[in-house]
Scaffold this motif. Structure first.
Motif, PDB file in Angstrom:
ATOM      1  N   VAL A 164       0.825  -1.202   0.000  1.00 33.84           N
ATOM      2  CA  VAL A 164       0.000   0.000   0.000  1.00 33.84           C
ATOM      3  C   VAL A 164       0.863   1.258   0.000  1.00 33.84           C
ATOM      4  CG1 VAL A 164      -1.850   1.208   1.178  1.00 33.84           C
ATOM      5  CG2 VAL A 164      -1.814  -1.271   1.191  1.00 33.84           C
ATOM      6  N   CYS A 165       1.411   1.620   1.183  1.00 29.63           N
ATOM      7  CA  CYS A 165       2.138   2.891   1.270  1.00 29.63           C
ATOM      8  C   CYS A 165       3.362   2.889   0.374  1.00 29.63           C
ATOM      9  CB  CYS A 165       2.583   3.159   2.708  1.00 29.63           C
ATOM     10  SG  CYS A 165       1.284   2.952   3.919  1.00 29.63           S
ATOM     11  N   LEU A 166       4.107   1.792   0.421  1.00 31.20           N
ATOM     12  CA  LEU A 166       5.389   1.765  -0.290  1.00 31.20           C
ATOM     13  C   LEU A 166       5.197   1.655  -1.791  1.00 31.20           C
ATOM     14  CD1 LEU A 166       7.482  -0.470   2.068  1.00 31.20           C
ATOM     15  CD2 LEU A 166       7.475   2.007   1.858  1.00 31.20           C
ATOM     16  N   HIS A 167       3.986   1.389  -2.259  1.00 32.47           N
ATOM     17  CA  HIS A 167       3.743   1.312  -3.700  1.00 32.47           C
ATOM     18  C   HIS A 167       4.084   2.636  -4.361  1.00 32.47           C
ATOM     19  CE1 HIS A 167       1.599  -0.441  -7.198  1.00 32.47           C
ATOM     20  NE2 HIS A 167       1.648   0.812  -7.550  1.00 32.47           N
ATOM     21  N   CYS A 168       3.682   3.735  -3.731  1.00 33.75           N
ATOM     22  CA  CYS A 168       3.986   5.053  -4.288  1.00 33.75           C
ATOM     23  C   CYS A 168       5.215   5.665  -3.654  1.00 33.75           C
ATOM     24  CB  CYS A 168       2.814   6.000  -4.081  1.00 33.75           C
ATOM     25  SG  CYS A 168       1.352   5.473  -4.957  1.00 33.75           S
ATOM     26  N   HIS A 169       5.371   5.466  -2.353  1.00 32.89           N
ATOM     27  CA  HIS A 169       6.505   6.085  -1.672  1.00 32.89           C
ATOM     28  C   HIS A 169       7.704   5.188  -1.813  1.00 32.89           C
ATOM     29  CE1 HIS A 169       4.125   9.325   0.069  1.00 32.89           C
ATOM     30  NE2 HIS A 169       3.161   8.416   0.204  1.00 32.89           N
TER      31      HIS A 169
END
Lengths: 216, 323, 296
Positions: free
Chosen positions: C131-136
């Motif tokens: 989730v978070c690390l997909h974009c960040h």
């Protein structure tokens, strides 16, 4: 007819006064349709902000009711594994579109505001435009047997909204607006000189620009 | 490899080229008098009659390759309107080529089979066409041969121009004929291939199979074919060498064709069968003055195969420029 | 065969059949030949986000209404993280849509169906990678301009290797729920210290240089860490070669010392402040010079 010098000078002065005030008069008259500023749309994508997440791809697919896995936008990964950056490619809405030149039925055309559209009543599905587009921006709709592509969500845009890809961009890397309006965000981005078209050597003069695109 | 245009376009490009080439050979035979060395010339007969059906078949396949144009065929009329598109030139050329080649074929049949001519002349339901029967047959044939020759050259070339017109989008297709010059190579390659396949069908195959061995024939036609095969070889090598040198998508296409997944088809079915083997065969035929049966039949079939595969390989090599 | 040969019209159908035969054989041959050659392997590409904002339409109807949540959960339940304010829907992370991060089904108001496959905390270390690390993708491990380390390096390693580490929302808060992503210094430091103390983490991690790159590089007042500046007048000679007496005791540290490196007096010599080396205000020459060598 004999005319006195004084009379003549008076007439000249009056004529000059009318001629000089004509521009003033013009300003007070209502502008005709041909004189109103013509819209010219531009889309600027900031590649430094783009995380390649693909929200724009999905948003486009959903708004246009495209089947799973098909969208008008696709992603290219550039750079290397440690420091990738991303190009999101869709129809670049070129001012000199090769797709319009090669279409045998003249189904693809460019509007004055820069948006390139397909008249699907004319398209025969020969796929010549798909070959001619240097950005490979066109998809083939198997069901209807016609070529299809990004249409800048024209009904939304004309109604004051935004294209789906611009609305969905999470990092805020997409800027859409009127390039003919010098106060708009896109105009300022373009004026900065750092918004460049993708592969200008193709000679297509796109309306979609990439901000701070890195040279290969 | 490029997948938007696949086998179906390869087949109808092959049929179009073959039909055009065959008509060219028949017209050349007509103008140079080879046709009249005997009253039965299988080369001219096949070259005149076969293009019509072949190009009609090709056009039907082209229509089947369309999407919406197949379901709503009236849209095809719009294809005649947009003259900036090479495809529009093509449909106009085909529209004229088909009836001209059919008429030319019909005239050639009448000329070759006087019995058929007499039979038709006697039919009562054809009496309204009486004025046509009074026309001089040979002269009418020459007129149609001339028009057919021009149209055939057009049909052969326009497919090459169609591919090269995409310009920078597909670098392999728009490879220039000479470095720096903005003349594309594809039209010349397609013309050479069309003539070669046409000649192989009409002369190598049909003449070898059906011409009476006693009739003296010249070596001119074999020398011409030799020259065309050489030209084709030079064009193909120039295409690949230039594509490799260009880098990017063109080099990738050339690599796939010459070294990669298509290399078996290329080296065996195009180079070996279209260039090397027929070259030797035609040298022999030029020396002898005629094909021996094995050499003629094998050369003919080889060149036909290679014409088909060459077009297929050029299509799948049309990889889009890397972004 | 010779009988056929006599009928010359046979030429035409023979030619046509030959051509069609060549095409058919070619059609059959080519795929087989291509399969014989090595096929290129497809290059793996990073996954695309499972963007589901339009599919999140019905989540809003319960989660915007405090009354509905109270009815479902009872009057005493803590609904602070469940209540979504309308503005938050259009925030940076809110625009992703509920379903994109939390999963579930946003097409229905039936709670049991809507919460099927729900991920309550998508920033949990088990979910964050998706989730978070997909974009960040480029979390900073250092913030050089603020002379700070971040805990990201260790946390990312923990997520990769399956350790139990904190969730992204522990420090950054539930970002789509109206909380500013980066907390204040006091809040972050306090949270780190509390959690590390509770889990018995080595003490050096709690010291300043656990987060700060070099303690004297930061933009804080000296008094934030040091209790008093005036006691530096008594700094031992070993550390501070010159006694801060007399005229030297009253001047600011920064007249002689430059940030960021306190250990050296960068480029300062006595004559940078004193114009004439021998004008010291008194005649106690032995203070600097000794009889052993006036050049000292």
């Amino acid at each position: 007819m004999e005319i006195s010098r004084r009379r003549f000078l008076g007439l000249v002065a009056a004529g000059a006064a009318v001629a000089a005030s004509a521009p003033l008069l013009k300003g007070t008259l209502p502008a005709t349709a041909s004189e109103r500023p013509k819209a010219r749309y531009a889309l600027v994508i900031d590649t430094t902000k783009c995380t390649g997440c693909g929200a724009c791809i999905e948003a486009c697919r959903l708004r246009n009711h495209l089947p799973e896995g098909i969208s008008y936008i696709y992603r290219i990964v550039k750079g290397n594994n440690r420091e990738p950056w991303f190009l999101m490619i869709q129809c670049q809405h070129c001012a000199n579109p090769p797709c319009a030149t090669v279409c045998p039925t003249n189904a693809t055309y460019r509007r004055e505001d820069g948006v390139v559209l397909i008249d699907e009543r004319l398209c025969v599905g020969c796929k010549y435009c798909m070959q001619a587009c240097p950005y490979q921006a066109r998809v083939y709709d198997e069901e209807r047997g016609v070529a299809d592509k990004c249409w800048l969500c024209l009904p939304w845009v004309l109604g004051g909204g935004l294209p789906a890809c611009v609305e969905a961009c999470i990092p805020g890397a997409r800027f859409f607006g009127r390039a003919d309006d010098p106060n708009s965000e896109v105009s300022q981005l373009i004026a900065s000189g750092r918004a460049q078209p993708l592969h200008p050597e193709f000679g297509t003069d796109p309306s979609i620009l990439f901000y701070v695109i890195e040279a290969e | 490899m490029q997948t938007t245009w696949g086998w179906l376009p390869a087949i109808y490009l092959f049929l179009g080229g073959l039909g055009a080439g065959a008509l060219m050979v028949a017209a050349i035979f007509e103008f140079f008098g080879e046709r009249y060395q005997s009253d039965f010339c299988p080369t001219a007969l096949v070259g005149a009659t076969v293009p019509g059906p072949l190009v009609i078949l090709g056009t039907i396949l082209l229509i089947f390759d369309l999407g919406a144009g197949l379901r709503e065929p009236w849209r095809i009329f719009y294809m005649f309107t947009h003259f900036s598109s090479v495809m529009t030139w093509g449909v106009w050329l085909l529209t004229f080529f088909i009836p001209v080649s059919l008429v030319y074929g019909f005239l050639e049949v009448l000329d070759t089979f006087p019995a058929a001519r007499d039979w038709l002349r006697g039919r009562r339901w054809l009496h309204w066409t009486k004025f046509l029967w009074n026309l001089p047959l040979r002269r009418t044939k020459r007129v149609f041969a001339g028009i057919g020759l021009g149209l055939a050259i057009g049909v052969a070339i326009y497919t090459g121009i169609l591919l090269s017109a995409v310009g920078p989008a597909i670098p392999f297709w728009s490879t220039p004929a000479f470095p720096g010059l903005h003349i594309p190579l594809m039209p010349f390659l397609f013309l050479a291939s069309a003539f070669s396949t046409g000649e192989s069908l009409t002369v190598d195959l049909m003449a070898t199979l059906f011409v009476d061995g006693r009739i003296p024939r010249g070596r001119r036609v074999h020398l011409i074919h030799l020259a065309v095969i050489t030209a084709e070889a030079l064009l193909i090598s120039h295409l690949l060498i230039h594509a490799f040198g260009e880098g990017g998508a063109a080099a990738e296409a050339a690599r796939q064709i010459a070294l990669g997944q298509h290399s078996l088809v290329f080296w065996v079915f195009v180079i070996l069968l279209a260039i090397i083997f027929p070259f030797v065969g035609h040298l022999y035929a030029a020396g002898l003055g005629r094909h021996l049966k094995p050499s003629g039949i094998s050369s003919g079939i080889s060149i036909l195969f290679s014409g088909l595969f060459l077009r297929y390989l050029i299509l799948v090599g049309g990889i889009h420029a890397f972004l | 065969m010779s009988r056929f040969r006599k009928s010359r019209w046979v030429v035409i159908p023979v030619a046509l059949i030959l051509v069609l035969g060549v095409i058919s054989v070619g059609l059959l041959l080519e795929p087989a030949l291509q399969a014989l050659m090595a096929q290129p392997a497809p290059t793996p590409t990073p996954e695309l986000l499972n963007y589901r904002a339009p599919q999140s339409v019905e989540c809003i109807y319960c989660h915007v209404s405090e009354a509905d949540l109270r009815v479902a959960l009872g009057p005493d339940a803590d609904i602070s993280r469940l209540l979504i304010l309308p503005d938050e829907v259009y925030s940076l992370h809110g625009r992703l849509g509920c379903v994109t991060c939390h999963g579930g089904n946003g097409y229905t108001r039936d709670v049991s169906v809507a919460h099927q496959g729900l991920v309550p905390n998508p920033s949990d270390y088990r979910e964050a990678a998706r989730v978070c690390l997909h974009c960040h993708t480029d979390l900073r491990t250092d913030i050089p301009e603020k002379y700070l380390h971040t805990p990201h390096e260790r946390i990312l390693r923990g997520i990769r290797e399956g350790w139990e580490v904190c969730a992204c929302s522990n420090c950054h808060g539930p970002v789509a729920h109206g909380v500013e992503p980066i907390g204040s210094h006091e809040g972050l430091a306090a949270y780190c210290i509390d959690c590390h103390t509770a889990r018995n983490v080595p003490p050096e991690r709690l010291k300043c240089y656990g987060c700060h790159i070099s303690p004297h590089d930061i933009e804080l007042d000296c008094e934030t860490c040091h209790r008093s500046v005036s006691t530096w007048a008594q700094v031992r000679l070993a550390v501070h070669p010159m006694e801060l007496t007399g005229g030297h005791a009253g001047i600011s540290c920064f007249v002689c010392h430059e940030k960021p490196a306190f250990r050296t007096i960068s480029g300062y010599t006595c004559k940078d402040c004193h114009q004439r080396p021998h004008d010291f205000g008194d005649d106690n020459c032995e203070r600097c010079h000794t009889p052993e060598g006036w050049s000292q």
